[in-house]
Enzyme design. Structure first.
Site, PDB file in Angstrom:
ATOM      1  N   ASN A  15      37.870  10.547  62.889  1.00 36.13           N
ATOM      2  CA  ASN A  15      37.543   9.522  61.893  1.00 36.13           C
ATOM      3  C   ASN A  15      36.077   9.744  61.532  1.00 36.13           C
ATOM      4  O   ASN A  15      35.194   9.564  62.380  1.00 36.13           O
ATOM      5  CB  ASN A  15      37.739   8.151  62.537  1.00 36.13           C
ATOM      6  CG  ASN A  15      38.212   7.065  61.595  1.00 36.13           C
ATOM      7  OD1 ASN A  15      38.351   5.930  62.013  1.00 36.13           O
ATOM      8  ND2 ASN A  15      38.476   7.368  60.345  1.00 36.13           N
ATOM      9  N   ASN A  66      34.532   1.252  52.889  1.00 37.67           N
ATOM     10  CA  ASN A  66      35.599   2.240  52.813  1.00 37.67           C
ATOM     11  C   ASN A  66      35.203   3.354  51.848  1.00 37.67           C
ATOM     12  O   ASN A  66      34.259   3.211  51.066  1.00 37.67           O
ATOM     13  CB  ASN A  66      36.902   1.590  52.331  1.00 37.67           C
ATOM     14  CG  ASN A  66      37.639   0.850  53.441  1.00 37.67           C
ATOM     15  OD1 ASN A  66      37.597   1.250  54.604  1.00 37.67           O
ATOM     16  ND2 ASN A  66      38.321  -0.216  53.078  1.00 37.67           N
ATOM     17  N   CYS A  75      35.487  -1.693  61.452  1.00 33.46           N
ATOM     18  CA  CYS A  75      36.004  -0.348  61.713  1.00 33.46           C
ATOM     19  C   CYS A  75      35.624   0.018  63.143  1.00 33.46           C
ATOM     20  O   CYS A  75      34.432   0.136  63.454  1.00 33.46           O
ATOM     21  CB  CYS A  75      35.411   0.646  60.717  1.00 33.46           C
ATOM     22  SG  CYS A  75      35.885   2.351  61.008  1.00 33.46           S
ATOM     23  N   GLY A  76      36.634   0.179  64.011  1.00 34.85           N
ATOM     24  CA  GLY A  76      36.364   0.424  65.427  1.00 34.85           C
ATOM     25  C   GLY A  76      35.704   1.760  65.697  1.00 34.85           C
ATOM     26  O   GLY A  76      34.689   1.844  66.401  1.00 34.85           O
ATOM     27  N   ASN A 171      46.505  -2.160  57.040  1.00 35.99           N
ATOM     28  CA  ASN A 171      46.579  -0.851  57.681  1.00 35.99           C
ATOM     29  C   ASN A 171      47.914  -0.756  58.408  1.00 35.99           C
ATOM     30  O   ASN A 171      48.342  -1.716  59.059  1.00 35.99           O
ATOM     31  CB  ASN A 171      45.425  -0.672  58.666  1.00 35.99           C
ATOM     32  CG  ASN A 171      44.076  -0.860  58.000  1.00 35.99           C
ATOM     33  OD1 ASN A 171      43.625  -0.025  57.237  1.00 35.99           O
ATOM     34  ND2 ASN A 171      43.425  -1.988  58.274  1.00 35.99           N
ATOM     35  N   GLU A 189      45.579   4.102  56.343  1.00 34.09           N
ATOM     36  CA  GLU A 189      44.490   3.140  56.180  1.00 34.09           C
ATOM     37  C   GLU A 189      44.317   2.693  54.740  1.00 34.09           C
ATOM     38  O   GLU A 189      44.222   3.513  53.828  1.00 34.09           O
ATOM     39  CB  GLU A 189      43.161   3.735  56.671  1.00 34.09           C
ATOM     40  CG  GLU A 189      43.034   3.804  58.183  1.00 34.09           C
ATOM     41  CD  GLU A 189      41.587   3.943  58.625  1.00 34.09           C
ATOM     42  OE1 GLU A 189      40.744   3.120  58.194  1.00 34.09           O
ATOM     43  OE2 GLU A 189      41.291   4.881  59.375  1.00 34.09           O
ATOM     44  N   ARG A 190      44.259   1.368  54.551  1.00 38.81           N
ATOM     45  CA  ARG A 190      43.931   0.834  53.240  1.00 38.81           C
ATOM     46  C   ARG A 190      42.474   1.190  52.932  1.00 38.81           C
ATOM     47  O   ARG A 190      41.655   1.369  53.835  1.00 38.81           O
ATOM     48  CB  ARG A 190      44.119  -0.683  53.209  1.00 38.81           C
ATOM     49  CG  ARG A 190      43.123  -1.437  54.097  1.00 38.81           C
ATOM     50  CD  ARG A 190      43.174  -2.918  53.879  1.00 38.81           C
ATOM     51  NE  ARG A 190      42.090  -3.564  54.645  1.00 38.81           N
ATOM     52  CZ  ARG A 190      41.800  -4.851  54.586  1.00 38.81           C
ATOM     53  NH1 ARG A 190      42.507  -5.659  53.827  1.00 38.81           N
ATOM     54  NH2 ARG A 190      40.815  -5.361  55.286  1.00 38.81           N
ATOM     55  N   CYS A 199      42.091   5.745  63.845  1.00 38.84           N
ATOM     56  CA  CYS A 199      41.681   4.413  63.390  1.00 38.84           C
ATOM     57  C   CYS A 199      41.452   3.561  64.630  1.00 38.84           C
ATOM     58  O   CYS A 199      42.387   3.305  65.390  1.00 38.84           O
ATOM     59  CB  CYS A 199      42.752   3.798  62.490  1.00 38.84           C
ATOM     60  SG  CYS A 199      42.406   2.093  61.996  1.00 38.84           S
TER      61      CYS A 199
END
Length: 258
Positions: A15, A66, A75-76, A171, A189-190, A199
């Site tokens: 990611n 995004n 966002c992790g 998501n 992912e949106r 994610c």
């Protein structure tokens, strides 16, 4: 005259993010600029862009966008990458706190592995045979077989744009149980509007659904970009003390004209 900015590229289990030190608040928070910087052909390329800013109540603040240029929810993996970046900037030594759109987070770093505390999750909603929950971002979780061959884009796009979710987006996570302490997850992912290699909030969501009603404190989560681990304590329908753990690395740094 063009403005030139310094940027850093980080990735957490595939990611990837453009990260900028914006403690001087000089970065123009323009949707088109952010979208162009995240473009993989005409910009730097990334699943999102993150700004590190000062915060009066914590060590720093996370502002996340995004790749479509819109500011988004938590966002992790981005949070873990930003922790690695703050550590690189000597903002903290081993443990830290920072604020994000969903509140205060704790984190720690040891030998390149970042452990990030996520928000509590009050409940998991049943949607027919599937699940819906919010781990800082909204997630839909469904269990499938042979997830490595699953049509993630086609099916994820269909759920994300269904009547229930088309306005706000969601998501979508496709999960396969590998063993009693291991799952494999793939996520649409949106905002990115595609499958990503990993994610973090999705891994957390899938892990909590898997751990629900199981008497175990953690689960290993395999993603396309590597391996994560999620820890959680369940109290009735509520999950608390949730931690997302995994690697985050600086890929490169540079300068770019806006």
């Amino acid at each position: 005259m063009q403005n030139t900015i310094d940027f850093f590229k980080y990735q957490g289990t595939g990611n990837d993010f453009v990260i900028i030190d914006n403690r001087d608040l000089q970065f123009p928070k323009d949707k088109k600029i952010i979208e162009s910087l995240c473009d993989r052909r005409f910009g730097i390329g990334g699943d999102g862009l993150i700004l590190l800013e000062n915060d009066p109540t914590a060590d720093f603040k996370m502002v996340y966008y995004n790749s479509d240029g819109n500011e988004s929810t938590m966002c992790g993996n981005g949070g873990r990458c930003l922790v690695a970046f703050a550590h690189f900037l000597d903002v903290f030594e081993d443990q830290t706190t920072f604020t994000a759109i969903d509140g205060l987070h704790e984190a720690e770093i040891h030998n390149g592995i970042i452990k990030l505390k996520m928000i509590d999750v009050d409940s998991i909603k049943n949607v027919d045979a599937d699940f819906e929950l919010n781990t800082g971002s909204p997630h839909y979780v469904t269990f499938v077989e042979n997830v490595d061959q699953y049509k993630v884009f086609e099916n994820g796009n269909k759920i994300r744009n269904s009547a229930s979710y088309c306005q706000e987006g969601i998501n979508v996570n496709f999960v396969e149980e590998i063993s009693e302490n291991e799952i494999f997850i793939r996520t649409y992912e949106r905002g990115v509007e595609d499958e990503t290699f990993s994610c973090g909030t999705g891994a957390t969501a899938a892990a909590l659904v898997f751990l629900k009603d199981k008497n175990q404190p953690s689960v290993n989560v395999n993603v396309l970009g590597g391996k994560l681990k999620v820890y959680a304590d369940q109290e009735g329908e509520t999950f608390k003390n949730i931690w997302l753990e995994g690697p985050a690395k600086q890929v490169f740094k540079g300068k770019i004209n806006l």
